[in-house]
Design an enzyme around this catalytic site. Structure first.
Site, PDB file in Angstrom:
ATOM      1  CG  LEU A 173     -20.067 -20.137  17.624  1.00  6.47           C
ATOM      2  CD1 LEU A 173     -20.924 -20.747  18.846  1.00  6.47           C
ATOM      3  CD2 LEU A 173     -21.019 -20.482  16.400  1.00  6.47           C
ATOM      4  CG  ASP A 174     -22.976 -13.693  15.979  1.00  5.37           C
ATOM      5  OD1 ASP A 174     -23.365 -13.770  17.189  1.00  5.37           O
ATOM      6  OD2 ASP A 174     -23.380 -13.747  14.830  1.00  5.37           O
ATOM      7  CB  ILE A 175     -21.605 -11.097  21.003  1.00  9.87           C
ATOM      8  CG1 ILE A 175     -21.636 -10.949  22.491  1.00  9.87           C
ATOM      9  CG2 ILE A 175     -22.389 -10.114  20.241  1.00  9.87           C
ATOM     10  CD1 ILE A 175     -21.051  -9.686  23.023  1.00  9.87           C
ATOM     11  CG  ASN A 176     -25.987 -10.899  19.737  1.00 15.48           C
ATOM     12  OD1 ASN A 176     -26.024 -10.652  20.808  1.00 15.48           O
ATOM     13  ND2 ASN A 176     -25.942  -9.911  18.752  1.00 15.48           N
ATOM     14  CB  THR A 177     -24.152 -17.171  17.476  1.00 15.90           C
ATOM     15  OG1 THR A 177     -24.545 -16.423  16.423  1.00 15.90           O
ATOM     16  CG2 THR A 177     -24.360 -18.744  17.068  1.00 15.90           C
TER      17      THR A 177
END
Length: 272
Positions: free
Chosen positions: A114-118
């Site tokens: 998951l990306d850093i903002n998810t």
């Protein structure tokens, strides 16, 4: 020398993944850059090995252990926004691994990213072959996300998202989209897809001229995030969850003597 392709044996990356060293993808990258040797020779992709072959990774000999289903550890983790799905971040940002328990054997392997903002659900396992199967597109495991959209969603957008939109790395679509309410400029949707391309959920909405203001993964295969697993916390899978997940991965549990569930699993189930 490694066993030739037509000789008995199994693929090198599969064996190392089963030992919990990493996912197949990670190990293939190690082989490409020369970190793996078989019988003193630099390994190549496609090499097969037998129990008689000696394997070293970064100079350390790997002693093969027989794979037993009961030894495979699987946990669910609630990743908060701001954490990286990596073991070490060059910028010093927090990573998901700082909150995980020490595995009994091997090391934790993330099932996807998951990306850093998810935020939301990530599964971890000590079995690289299981991780590979759970991520592989051929298994078509569903990933479900809760998505908050800023502003109004134009008419016809949901049909576009399910019929298909061209992205820079090929066409993509959601298998299902459902409205989940919301007020004012923020509305919530749940989307389901069966692949895990980089930032695919965000890119699909952006291609449909919609701005994602929050993204949470709430399900992976049969495992749900649930309301009791708070950000930064983990839990072991319940017995039924584990059995079904292994089945979805094509690694059905083999019959073995009944065993007591871990204390952590019993505590979780008792508190549900």
């Amino acid at each position: 020398m490694p066993a030739p392709v037509d000789a008995p044996g199994e693929r090198l990356q599969k064996i190392l993944a089963e030992q919990g060293l990493g996912s197949r993808r990670e190990i293939e990258a190690w082989i490409r850059i020369g970190r793996v040797r078989v019988n003193g020779q630099v390994a190549k992709l496609g090499d097969r090995i037998t129990p008689l072959d000696r394997v070293r990774v970064d100079g350390q000999e790997i002693r093969r252990r027989p794979r037993r289903e009961e030894d495979t550890q699987i946990i669910a983790y609630h990743k908060p926004e701001g954490e990286m799905v990596t073991r070490r971040d060059p910028e010093g940002r927090p990573t998901v691994f700082r909150h995980l328990p020490r595995p009994k054997t091997g090391r934790w392997i993330a099932v996807g990213r998951l990306d850093i903002n998810t935020s939301g659900l990530i599964l971890f396992t000590t079995d690289g072959e299981l991780a590979n199967r759970l991520m592989h597109p051929s298994r078509e495991l569903e990933r479900e996300y809760a998505v908050r959209i800023l502003g109004q969603v134009p008419d016809g957008t949901l049909d576009r998202l399910t019929s298909g939109i061209a992205l820079e790395d090929g066409p993509a679509h959601f298998d299902a989209v459902s409205a989940r309410g919301g007020t004012g400029a923020n509305t919530w949707y749940h989307v389901v897809l069966k692949e895990g391309r980089n930032r695919e959920v965000r890119r699909l909405w952006e291609a449909a001229d919609c701005q994602v203001s929050r993204l949470i993964r709430v399900r992976y295969g049969n495992v749900e995030l649930g309301r009791r697993l708070f950000p930064g916390n983990w839990r072991p899978l319940l017995d039924d969850e584990r059995k079904l997940l292994l089945s979805l991965a094509g690694m059905e549990s083999q019959p073995h003597k009944p065993r007591l569930r871990s204390a952590a699993a019993r505590a979780w189930q008792g508190g549900r």
